[in-house]
Design a protein around this motif. Sequence first.
Motif, short mmCIF file in Angstrom:
data_model
loop_
_atom_site.label_atom_id
_atom_site.label_comp_id
_atom_site.label_asym_id
_atom_site.label_seq_id
_atom_site.Cartn_x
_atom_site.Cartn_y
_atom_site.Cartn_z
N ILE A 1 0.86 -1.18 0.00
CA ILE A 1 0.00 0.00 0.00
C ILE A 1 0.90 1.24 0.00
N PRO A 2 0.87 2.02 -1.08
CA PRO A 2 1.84 3.12 -1.20
C PRO A 2 1.45 4.38 -0.44
N CYS A 3 0.25 4.43 0.04
CA CYS A 3 -0.24 5.64 0.69
C CYS A 3 -0.20 5.47 2.20
N PRO A 4 0.46 6.39 2.91
CA PRO A 4 0.57 6.25 4.37
C PRO A 4 -0.78 6.27 5.07
N THR A 5 -1.71 7.03 4.56
CA THR A 5 -3.02 7.11 5.21
C THR A 5 -3.78 5.80 5.06
N LEU A 6 -3.81 5.28 3.84
CA LEU A 6 -4.52 4.02 3.63
C LEU A 6 -3.84 2.90 4.39
N ARG A 7 -2.51 2.91 4.40
CA ARG A 7 -1.80 1.85 5.11
C ARG A 7 -2.12 1.91 6.60
N THR A 8 -2.21 3.12 7.12
CA THR A 8 -2.54 3.27 8.54
C THR A 8 -3.97 2.82 8.81
N LEU A 9 -4.88 3.16 7.93
CA LEU A 9 -6.26 2.75 8.11
C LEU A 9 -6.37 1.22 8.14
N VAL A 10 -5.61 0.56 7.31
CA VAL A 10 -5.61 -0.91 7.32
C VAL A 10 -5.01 -1.42 8.62
N ASN A 11 -3.89 -0.86 9.00
CA ASN A 11 -3.20 -1.34 10.19
C ASN A 11 -4.00 -1.09 11.45
N GLU A 12 -4.78 -0.02 11.45
CA GLU A 12 -5.60 0.31 12.61
C GLU A 12 -6.94 -0.44 12.58
N GLY A 13 -7.15 -1.23 11.54
CA GLY A 13 -8.35 -2.04 11.48
C GLY A 13 -9.58 -1.35 10.94
N LEU B 1 -2.28 14.55 4.94
CA LEU B 1 -1.78 13.98 6.18
C LEU B 1 -1.76 15.03 7.29
N LEU B 2 -1.28 16.20 6.93
CA LEU B 2 -1.18 17.26 7.93
C LEU B 2 -2.55 17.70 8.41
N ASP C 1 4.84 11.87 15.28
CA ASP C 1 3.61 11.65 14.51
C ASP C 1 3.93 11.11 13.13
N VAL C 2 4.89 11.75 12.47
CA VAL C 2 5.26 11.34 11.11
C VAL C 2 5.80 9.91 11.13
N THR C 3 6.60 9.60 12.15
CA THR C 3 7.14 8.25 12.27
C THR C 3 6.02 7.24 12.49
N ASN C 4 5.06 7.59 13.32
CA ASN C 4 3.94 6.69 13.56
C ASN C 4 3.18 6.39 12.27
N LEU C 5 2.95 7.43 11.50
CA LEU C 5 2.17 7.26 10.27
C LEU C 5 2.93 6.46 9.23
N PHE C 6 4.16 6.87 8.97
CA PHE C 6 4.89 6.26 7.86
C PHE C 6 5.53 4.93 8.25
N LYS C 7 6.11 4.86 9.45
CA LYS C 7 6.87 3.65 9.80
C LYS C 7 6.00 2.60 10.46
N HIS C 8 5.16 3.05 11.40
CA HIS C 8 4.39 2.08 12.16
C HIS C 8 2.96 1.94 11.65
N SER C 9 2.58 2.82 10.70
CA SER C 9 1.21 2.78 10.17
C SER C 9 0.18 2.85 11.29
N THR C 10 0.45 3.70 12.24
CA THR C 10 -0.50 3.91 13.35
C THR C 10 -0.83 5.39 13.43
N PHE C 11 -1.96 5.65 14.04
CA PHE C 11 -2.38 7.04 14.20
C PHE C 11 -1.40 7.77 15.13
N PRO C 12 -1.15 9.04 14.87
CA PRO C 12 -0.36 9.82 15.83
C PRO C 12 -1.04 9.80 17.20
N ASP C 13 -0.24 9.86 18.25
CA ASP C 13 -0.78 9.78 19.61
C ASP C 13 -1.82 10.87 19.88
N SER C 14 -1.53 12.07 19.40
CA SER C 14 -2.46 13.17 19.66
C SER C 14 -3.77 12.96 18.91
#
Lengths: 290, 157
Positions: free
Chosen positions: A26-38, A167-168, A186-199
Amino acid sequence: MKVPAPSIQLTHTNAGRVSEENLKKIPCPTLRTLVNEGLLTPDASGIVDLRQLDKALTQIGVSTVPRKLLTVGAEGATKEVVAQQLGDMGRGSFNIYALTGSSLDHKGDTQVLRGGFNQERLDWLTSFATNGHIGMKELSNAQLEAAREPGTGLFGKGLGVVELTALLKVFGSRGPDGRKTLSVDDVTNLFKHSTFPDSFRAQLKPTESGEVQSAQQTGALKLIAGVVDMSFRQVGTVTGRALMGAYNAVGRQLGLDQTSATGLGASMCPAGPPTAQSKKTVHVPGESPS
Amino acid sequence: MQHAGLRLDPPPDFVVDQVMFSFKGQPAAAGDPRVLQKQTAIRPSLIVHRRDVGEHAALEVLAGEVTAELVTSVPGLSELASEEMRFADGAAGMMVSFSFALEEVGTARQYHALRKDGGVLTTLTLTVDKLALTDTVKERWLSVLASAVKHGDGGLQ
Protein backbone atom coordinates in the motif's frame (compact mmCIF):
# COMPACT_ATOMS: atom_id res chain seq x y z
CA MET A 1 1.93 -22.32 8.94
CA LYS A 2 3.61 -19.87 11.23
CA VAL A 3 3.15 -16.25 10.24
CA PRO A 4 6.41 -14.33 10.60
CA ALA A 5 6.24 -11.50 13.10
CA PRO A 6 5.81 -8.26 11.16
CA SER A 7 8.18 -5.40 11.78
CA ILE A 8 5.29 -3.00 11.55
CA GLN A 9 3.61 -2.64 14.92
CA LEU A 10 0.07 -3.89 14.68
CA THR A 11 -2.76 -2.87 16.92
CA HIS A 12 -5.05 -5.42 18.51
CA THR A 13 -7.60 -4.69 15.80
CA ASN A 14 -5.31 -5.97 13.09
CA ALA A 15 -2.83 -8.28 14.81
CA GLY A 16 -1.73 -10.89 12.31
CA ARG A 17 -4.63 -10.33 9.93
CA VAL A 18 -2.73 -8.33 7.35
CA SER A 19 0.83 -9.36 6.79
CA GLU A 20 3.73 -6.98 6.63
CA GLU A 21 4.24 -8.00 3.04
CA ASN A 22 0.75 -6.89 2.11
CA LEU A 23 0.95 -3.69 4.12
CA LYS A 24 4.05 -2.77 2.19
CA LYS A 25 2.08 -3.00 -1.04
CA ILE A 26 0.00 0.00 0.00
CA PRO A 27 1.84 3.12 -1.20
CA CYS A 28 -0.24 5.64 0.69
CA PRO A 29 0.57 6.25 4.37
CA THR A 30 -3.02 7.11 5.21
CA LEU A 31 -4.52 4.02 3.63
CA ARG A 32 -1.80 1.85 5.11
CA THR A 33 -2.54 3.27 8.54
CA LEU A 34 -6.26 2.75 8.11
CA VAL A 35 -5.61 -0.91 7.32
CA ASN A 36 -3.20 -1.34 10.19
CA GLU A 37 -5.60 0.31 12.61
CA GLY A 38 -8.35 -2.04 11.48
CA LEU A 39 -10.58 0.56 9.92
CA LEU A 40 -10.08 -1.00 6.51
CA THR A 41 -10.19 -4.79 6.19
CA PRO A 42 -9.05 -5.90 2.74
CA ASP A 43 -9.60 -9.52 1.81
CA ALA A 44 -6.67 -11.77 0.98
CA SER A 45 -6.34 -10.31 -2.51
CA GLY A 46 -6.68 -6.69 -1.38
CA ILE A 47 -10.31 -6.00 -2.25
CA VAL A 48 -11.89 -3.29 -0.10
CA ASP A 49 -15.52 -2.27 -0.26
CA LEU A 50 -15.80 1.42 -1.06
CA ARG A 51 -18.46 1.77 1.58
CA GLN A 52 -15.89 0.71 4.13
CA LEU A 53 -13.43 3.27 2.77
CA ASP A 54 -16.14 5.90 2.98
CA LYS A 55 -16.87 4.92 6.56
CA ALA A 56 -13.20 4.84 7.54
CA LEU A 57 -12.65 8.31 6.12
CA THR A 58 -15.68 9.51 8.06
CA GLN A 59 -14.25 8.05 11.22
CA ILE A 60 -10.99 9.94 10.85
CA GLY A 61 -12.84 13.14 10.22
CA VAL A 62 -12.87 13.58 6.45
CA SER A 63 -16.25 14.98 5.59
CA THR A 64 -18.49 14.60 2.60
CA VAL A 65 -16.90 16.32 -0.39
CA PRO A 66 -13.34 15.03 -0.06
CA ARG A 67 -14.67 11.63 0.98
CA LYS A 68 -16.60 11.40 -2.28
CA LEU A 69 -13.56 12.47 -4.25
CA LEU A 70 -11.41 9.86 -2.54
CA THR A 71 -13.81 6.95 -2.93
CA VAL A 72 -14.49 7.76 -6.57
CA GLY A 73 -10.78 8.04 -7.14
CA ALA A 74 -10.02 4.77 -5.41
CA GLU A 75 -12.52 2.95 -7.57
CA GLY A 76 -11.17 4.50 -10.74
CA ALA A 77 -7.52 3.84 -10.01
CA THR A 78 -7.90 0.06 -9.73
CA LYS A 79 -10.99 -0.52 -11.85
CA GLU A 80 -9.31 -2.82 -14.34
CA VAL A 81 -7.62 -4.93 -11.72
CA VAL A 82 -10.85 -5.38 -9.80
CA ALA A 83 -12.75 -6.18 -12.98
CA GLN A 84 -10.25 -8.91 -13.78
CA GLN A 85 -10.62 -10.30 -10.30
CA LEU A 86 -14.34 -10.05 -9.76
CA GLY A 87 -16.00 -8.96 -12.98
CA ASP A 88 -19.27 -7.14 -12.45
CA MET A 89 -19.31 -8.20 -8.83
CA GLY A 90 -16.35 -5.92 -8.25
CA ARG A 91 -18.32 -2.76 -8.67
CA GLY A 92 -18.21 -0.71 -5.55
CA SER A 93 -14.77 -2.05 -4.62
CA PHE A 94 -11.14 -1.21 -5.14
CA ASN A 95 -7.95 -3.19 -4.69
CA ILE A 96 -5.80 -1.56 -2.06
CA TYR A 97 -2.78 -3.71 -2.97
CA ALA A 98 -2.90 -2.67 -6.62
CA LEU A 99 -2.39 1.04 -6.25
CA THR A 100 1.34 0.94 -6.96
CA GLY A 101 1.66 1.12 -10.71
CA SER A 102 -1.90 2.34 -11.12
CA SER A 103 -2.73 5.49 -13.04
CA LEU A 104 -2.06 7.47 -9.91
CA ASP A 105 1.34 6.10 -9.09
CA HIS A 106 3.69 9.03 -9.38
CA LYS A 107 7.16 10.27 -8.74
CA GLY A 108 7.78 13.38 -6.76
CA ASP A 109 6.41 11.96 -3.51
CA THR A 110 8.41 11.63 -0.31
CA GLN A 111 9.57 8.10 -1.30
CA VAL A 112 9.26 6.97 2.30
CA LEU A 113 6.90 4.18 1.30
CA ARG A 114 8.39 3.46 -2.12
CA GLY A 115 8.83 -0.31 -2.27
CA GLY A 116 7.63 -0.81 1.29
CA PHE A 117 9.35 1.41 3.83
CA ASN A 118 12.53 3.42 3.57
CA GLN A 119 14.08 4.65 6.83
CA GLU A 120 16.54 6.87 5.03
CA ARG A 121 13.72 8.69 3.28
CA LEU A 122 11.81 9.03 6.55
CA ASP A 123 14.91 10.58 8.09
CA TRP A 124 15.08 12.89 5.08
CA LEU A 125 11.45 13.95 5.55
CA THR A 126 11.79 14.58 9.27
CA SER A 127 15.01 16.55 8.67
CA PHE A 128 12.78 19.37 7.46
CA ALA A 129 11.18 19.69 10.92
CA THR A 130 11.41 22.95 12.82
CA ASN A 131 11.67 22.47 16.57
CA GLY A 132 10.55 18.89 16.15
CA HIS A 133 7.42 19.76 14.20
CA ILE A 134 6.41 19.74 10.57
CA GLY A 135 3.81 22.16 9.28
CA MET A 136 2.84 23.52 5.92
CA LYS A 137 6.05 25.45 5.42
CA GLU A 138 8.23 22.46 6.19
CA LEU A 139 6.15 20.16 3.97
CA SER A 140 6.43 22.67 1.13
CA ASN A 141 10.20 22.64 1.42
CA ALA A 142 10.24 18.85 1.45
CA GLN A 143 7.89 18.66 -1.50
CA LEU A 144 9.96 21.09 -3.56
CA GLU A 145 13.02 18.95 -3.06
CA ALA A 146 11.12 15.72 -3.72
CA ALA A 147 9.79 17.17 -6.96
CA ARG A 148 13.33 17.63 -8.27
CA GLU A 149 13.63 13.88 -8.67
CA PRO A 150 14.49 13.13 -12.31
CA GLY A 151 11.48 12.26 -14.37
CA THR A 152 9.03 14.12 -12.18
CA GLY A 153 6.60 16.03 -14.31
CA LEU A 154 4.10 18.52 -13.04
CA PHE A 155 1.65 15.66 -12.57
CA GLY A 156 3.78 14.09 -9.88
CA LYS A 157 4.41 17.38 -8.18
CA GLY A 158 0.72 18.07 -7.89
CA LEU A 159 -0.07 14.70 -6.41
CA GLY A 160 2.74 14.83 -3.88
CA VAL A 161 1.63 18.19 -2.58
CA VAL A 162 -1.89 17.01 -1.98
CA GLU A 163 -0.75 13.79 -0.34
CA LEU A 164 1.34 15.55 2.28
CA THR A 165 -1.24 18.24 2.89
CA ALA A 166 -3.94 15.70 3.58
CA LEU A 167 -1.78 13.98 6.18
CA LEU A 168 -1.18 17.26 7.93
CA LYS A 169 -4.75 18.42 7.82
CA VAL A 170 -6.29 15.19 9.01
CA PHE A 171 -3.76 14.02 11.54
CA GLY A 172 -2.02 17.22 12.59
CA SER A 173 -2.63 18.92 15.90
CA ARG A 174 -2.99 22.63 16.41
CA GLY A 175 -0.22 24.47 18.19
CA PRO A 176 -0.35 27.67 20.27
CA ASP A 177 -0.02 29.74 17.11
CA GLY A 178 -3.12 28.10 15.68
CA ARG A 179 -1.32 26.26 12.93
CA LYS A 180 -1.54 22.52 12.47
CA THR A 181 1.64 20.54 12.64
CA LEU A 182 2.82 16.95 12.89
CA SER A 183 5.57 16.11 15.33
CA VAL A 184 8.46 13.96 14.21
CA ASP A 185 6.94 11.17 16.30
CA ASP A 186 3.61 11.65 14.51
CA VAL A 187 5.26 11.34 11.11
CA THR A 188 7.14 8.25 12.27
CA ASN A 189 3.94 6.69 13.56
CA LEU A 190 2.17 7.26 10.27
CA PHE A 191 4.89 6.26 7.86
CA LYS A 192 6.87 3.65 9.80
CA HIS A 193 4.39 2.08 12.16
CA SER A 194 1.21 2.78 10.17
CA THR A 195 -0.50 3.91 13.35
CA PHE A 196 -2.38 7.04 14.20
CA PRO A 197 -0.36 9.82 15.83
CA ASP A 198 -0.78 9.78 19.61
CA SER A 199 -2.46 13.17 19.66
CA PHE A 200 -4.91 12.10 16.98
CA ARG A 201 -5.68 8.87 18.77
CA ALA A 202 -6.26 10.79 21.98
CA GLN A 203 -9.10 12.78 20.45
CA LEU A 204 -10.90 9.78 18.98
CA LYS A 205 -14.15 9.36 20.77
CA PRO A 206 -16.30 6.24 20.86
CA THR A 207 -19.63 6.27 19.09
CA GLU A 208 -22.74 4.58 20.41
CA SER A 209 -21.86 1.47 18.43
CA GLY A 210 -18.49 1.28 20.14
CA GLU A 211 -16.50 2.37 17.11
CA VAL A 212 -14.34 5.44 17.13
CA GLN A 213 -14.73 8.72 15.36
CA SER A 214 -12.54 11.74 15.15
CA ALA A 215 -13.76 14.74 17.04
CA GLN A 216 -12.28 17.01 14.40
CA GLN A 217 -13.93 17.16 11.04
CA THR A 218 -11.70 17.87 8.13
CA GLY A 219 -14.04 19.29 5.61
CA ALA A 220 -13.41 20.03 2.02
CA LEU A 221 -12.53 23.63 2.55
CA LYS A 222 -9.92 22.95 5.19
CA LEU A 223 -8.21 20.23 3.22
CA ILE A 224 -8.54 22.28 0.10
CA ALA A 225 -7.14 25.29 1.85
CA GLY A 226 -4.04 23.39 2.82
CA VAL A 227 -3.43 22.19 -0.69
CA VAL A 228 -3.73 25.65 -2.07
CA ASP A 229 -1.51 27.03 0.62
CA MET A 230 1.24 24.59 -0.25
CA SER A 231 0.77 25.04 -3.97
CA PHE A 232 0.81 28.76 -3.76
CA ARG A 233 3.94 28.73 -1.68
CA GLN A 234 5.58 27.14 -4.67
CA VAL A 235 5.30 30.40 -6.53
CA GLY A 236 5.31 30.01 -10.25
CA THR A 237 3.33 26.77 -10.37
CA VAL A 238 0.40 26.28 -12.65
CA THR A 239 -1.74 25.41 -9.67
CA GLY A 240 -0.71 28.52 -7.83
CA ARG A 241 -1.64 30.74 -10.73
CA ALA A 242 -4.91 28.90 -11.39
CA LEU A 243 -5.96 29.47 -7.84
CA MET A 244 -4.76 33.05 -7.81
CA GLY A 245 -7.13 33.59 -10.71
CA ALA A 246 -9.94 31.95 -8.78
CA TYR A 247 -9.33 34.17 -5.78
CA ASN A 248 -9.04 37.28 -7.89
CA ALA A 249 -12.35 36.36 -9.49
CA VAL A 250 -14.24 36.50 -6.20
CA GLY A 251 -12.41 39.49 -4.86
CA ARG A 252 -10.43 37.84 -2.09
CA GLN A 253 -6.95 38.90 -1.11
CA LEU A 254 -4.55 36.04 -1.51
CA GLY A 255 -1.61 36.37 0.81
CA LEU A 256 1.32 34.06 0.69
CA ASP A 257 0.11 32.18 3.73
CA GLN A 258 -3.57 32.44 2.99
CA THR A 259 -5.43 29.75 1.18
CA SER A 260 -8.18 29.35 -1.35
CA ALA A 261 -10.82 26.76 -1.80
CA THR A 262 -10.13 24.00 -4.27
CA GLY A 263 -7.59 21.31 -4.32
CA LEU A 264 -8.33 17.92 -2.99
CA GLY A 265 -8.45 16.15 -6.33
CA ALA A 266 -5.74 13.65 -5.72
CA SER A 267 -5.34 13.82 -2.00
CA MET A 268 -4.51 10.95 0.28
CA CYS A 269 -3.85 8.76 -2.72
CA PRO A 270 -5.69 7.54 -4.60
CA ALA A 271 -8.13 9.98 -6.10
CA GLY A 272 -9.38 9.91 -9.60
CA PRO A 273 -9.17 13.22 -11.35
CA PRO A 274 -10.95 13.53 -14.67
CA THR A 275 -8.69 12.85 -17.62
CA ALA A 276 -7.86 15.63 -20.03
CA GLN A 277 -9.78 15.69 -23.26
CA SER A 278 -7.95 15.24 -26.51
CA LYS A 279 -6.77 18.20 -28.49
CA LYS A 280 -9.38 20.10 -30.41
CA THR A 281 -9.15 21.93 -33.69
CA VAL A 282 -7.06 24.98 -34.27
CA HIS A 283 -8.33 28.29 -32.96
CA VAL A 284 -7.22 31.40 -34.74
CA PRO A 285 -8.12 34.84 -33.44
CA GLY A 286 -10.77 36.31 -35.67
CA GLU A 287 -12.39 32.98 -36.43
CA SER A 288 -15.18 31.35 -34.44
CA PRO A 289 -13.56 29.30 -31.72
CA SER A 290 -14.37 25.60 -31.47
CA MET B 1 16.74 47.21 -13.55
CA GLN B 2 13.42 48.89 -13.08
CA HIS B 3 9.92 47.58 -13.36
CA ALA B 4 6.47 48.50 -12.06
CA GLY B 5 7.65 51.34 -9.85
CA LEU B 6 10.62 49.53 -8.42
CA ARG B 7 14.27 49.98 -9.20
CA LEU B 8 16.74 47.34 -8.13
CA ASP B 9 20.48 46.80 -8.54
CA PRO B 10 21.04 43.03 -8.41
CA PRO B 11 24.54 41.56 -8.44
CA PRO B 12 25.97 41.65 -11.97
CA ASP B 13 26.17 37.88 -12.20
CA PHE B 14 22.49 37.44 -11.33
CA VAL B 15 20.16 36.59 -14.21
CA VAL B 16 16.40 36.81 -14.36
CA ASP B 17 15.00 33.33 -13.77
CA GLN B 18 11.30 33.95 -14.10
CA VAL B 19 8.88 36.86 -14.01
CA MET B 20 5.25 37.08 -13.09
CA PHE B 21 2.80 39.91 -13.05
CA SER B 22 -0.89 40.02 -12.46
CA PHE B 23 -3.67 42.26 -13.74
CA LYS B 24 -7.14 42.63 -12.33
CA GLY B 25 -10.17 43.95 -14.15
CA GLN B 26 -12.82 46.11 -12.59
CA PRO B 27 -15.10 44.54 -9.99
CA ALA B 28 -18.77 44.17 -10.80
CA ALA B 29 -20.73 47.40 -10.55
CA ALA B 30 -22.91 47.87 -7.49
CA GLY B 31 -25.95 47.78 -9.71
CA ASP B 32 -25.05 44.42 -11.24
CA PRO B 33 -28.03 42.15 -10.67
CA ARG B 34 -25.81 39.43 -9.30
CA VAL B 35 -24.40 41.76 -6.68
CA LEU B 36 -27.90 42.84 -5.74
CA GLN B 37 -28.88 39.19 -5.45
CA LYS B 38 -25.72 38.57 -3.36
CA GLN B 39 -24.42 36.07 -5.86
CA THR B 40 -20.74 35.93 -6.67
CA ALA B 41 -19.84 38.41 -9.39
CA ILE B 42 -16.66 37.37 -11.17
CA ARG B 43 -13.86 39.90 -11.49
CA PRO B 44 -11.67 39.17 -14.51
CA SER B 45 -7.94 38.80 -14.02
CA LEU B 46 -4.88 38.02 -16.08
CA ILE B 47 -1.67 36.53 -14.72
CA VAL B 48 1.39 36.47 -16.94
CA HIS B 49 4.27 34.17 -16.06
CA ARG B 50 7.49 33.64 -17.99
CA ARG B 51 10.30 31.25 -17.16
CA ASP B 52 13.20 29.50 -18.81
CA VAL B 53 12.37 25.88 -19.61
CA GLY B 54 15.19 25.16 -22.02
CA GLU B 55 15.29 24.83 -25.77
CA HIS B 56 14.35 21.17 -25.95
CA ALA B 57 11.03 21.20 -24.07
CA ALA B 58 8.27 20.84 -26.64
CA LEU B 59 5.29 23.13 -26.20
CA GLU B 60 2.87 20.21 -26.52
CA VAL B 61 4.58 18.34 -23.70
CA LEU B 62 4.55 21.43 -21.51
CA ALA B 63 0.86 21.93 -22.24
CA GLY B 64 0.25 18.33 -21.32
CA GLU B 65 2.01 18.79 -18.02
CA VAL B 66 -0.02 21.93 -17.35
CA THR B 67 -3.20 20.00 -18.05
CA ALA B 68 -2.16 17.13 -15.84
CA GLU B 69 -1.34 19.45 -12.94
CA LEU B 70 -4.64 21.29 -13.28
CA VAL B 71 -6.76 18.15 -13.31
CA THR B 72 -5.01 16.84 -10.22
CA SER B 73 -5.19 20.04 -8.25
CA VAL B 74 -8.56 21.50 -9.19
CA PRO B 75 -11.14 18.90 -8.21
CA GLY B 76 -14.31 18.70 -10.20
CA LEU B 77 -13.09 21.03 -12.88
CA SER B 78 -15.40 20.77 -15.84
CA GLU B 79 -15.59 21.54 -19.54
CA LEU B 80 -11.88 20.94 -19.87
CA ALA B 81 -10.57 21.78 -23.31
CA SER B 82 -7.14 21.92 -24.86
CA GLU B 83 -6.54 23.32 -28.30
CA GLU B 84 -3.92 24.82 -30.50
CA MET B 85 -3.94 28.55 -30.94
CA ARG B 86 -2.02 31.20 -32.81
CA PHE B 87 -0.72 34.45 -31.39
CA ALA B 88 -0.95 37.75 -33.20
CA ASP B 89 2.66 37.51 -34.42
CA GLY B 90 1.91 34.13 -36.00
CA ALA B 91 3.57 32.07 -33.29
CA ALA B 92 1.93 28.75 -32.55
CA GLY B 93 0.58 28.24 -29.06
CA MET B 94 -1.52 25.94 -26.91
CA MET B 95 -4.51 26.78 -24.77
CA VAL B 96 -6.02 24.83 -21.89
CA SER B 97 -9.32 26.00 -20.46
CA PHE B 98 -11.82 24.78 -17.88
CA SER B 99 -14.64 25.86 -15.63
CA PHE B 100 -14.46 25.77 -11.86
CA ALA B 101 -16.87 23.49 -10.04
CA LEU B 102 -16.89 25.09 -6.64
CA GLU B 103 -20.00 27.02 -5.86
CA GLU B 104 -18.36 30.30 -5.02
CA VAL B 105 -16.40 30.43 -8.26
CA GLY B 106 -18.70 28.16 -10.20
CA THR B 107 -19.37 30.78 -12.83
CA ALA B 108 -15.72 31.42 -13.67
CA ARG B 109 -13.93 30.05 -16.68
CA GLN B 110 -10.17 30.01 -16.84
CA TYR B 111 -7.86 29.94 -19.83
CA HIS B 112 -4.17 29.04 -19.78
CA ALA B 113 -2.47 30.11 -23.00
CA LEU B 114 1.09 28.96 -23.61
CA ARG B 115 3.75 30.10 -26.05
CA LYS B 116 7.42 29.32 -26.24
CA ASP B 117 10.08 31.61 -27.58
CA GLY B 118 13.42 29.87 -27.69
CA GLY B 119 13.81 28.49 -24.20
CA VAL B 120 11.29 30.81 -22.54
CA LEU B 121 7.78 29.58 -21.78
CA THR B 122 5.09 32.21 -21.35
CA THR B 123 1.86 31.21 -19.64
CA LEU B 124 -1.09 33.58 -19.57
CA THR B 125 -3.81 32.68 -17.07
CA LEU B 126 -7.06 34.47 -17.79
CA THR B 127 -10.05 34.10 -15.47
CA VAL B 128 -13.38 35.50 -16.66
CA ASP B 129 -17.07 35.37 -15.97
CA LYS B 130 -18.48 32.34 -17.73
CA LEU B 131 -22.01 33.68 -17.61
CA ALA B 132 -20.98 36.66 -19.71
CA LEU B 133 -19.17 34.60 -22.34
CA THR B 134 -21.06 35.30 -25.51
CA ASP B 135 -19.21 34.51 -28.72
CA THR B 136 -18.28 38.16 -29.08
CA VAL B 137 -17.06 38.51 -25.51
CA LYS B 138 -15.14 35.26 -25.71
CA GLU B 139 -13.49 36.39 -28.94
CA ARG B 140 -12.44 39.62 -27.27
CA TRP B 141 -10.87 37.76 -24.35
CA LEU B 142 -9.05 35.35 -26.61
CA SER B 143 -7.70 38.28 -28.56
CA VAL B 144 -6.23 39.61 -25.34
CA LEU B 145 -4.36 36.33 -24.94
CA ALA B 146 -3.30 36.30 -28.58
CA SER B 147 -1.93 39.81 -28.25
CA ALA B 148 1.03 38.44 -26.26
CA VAL B 149 3.80 38.58 -28.84
CA LYS B 150 7.56 38.37 -28.67
CA HIS B 151 9.37 41.61 -27.97
CA GLY B 152 13.00 41.90 -28.97
CA ASP B 153 14.66 38.50 -28.69
CA GLY B 154 11.95 37.25 -26.37
CA GLY B 155 14.44 36.56 -23.57
CA LEU B 156 13.85 37.21 -19.88
CA GLN B 157 16.53 39.87 -19.48
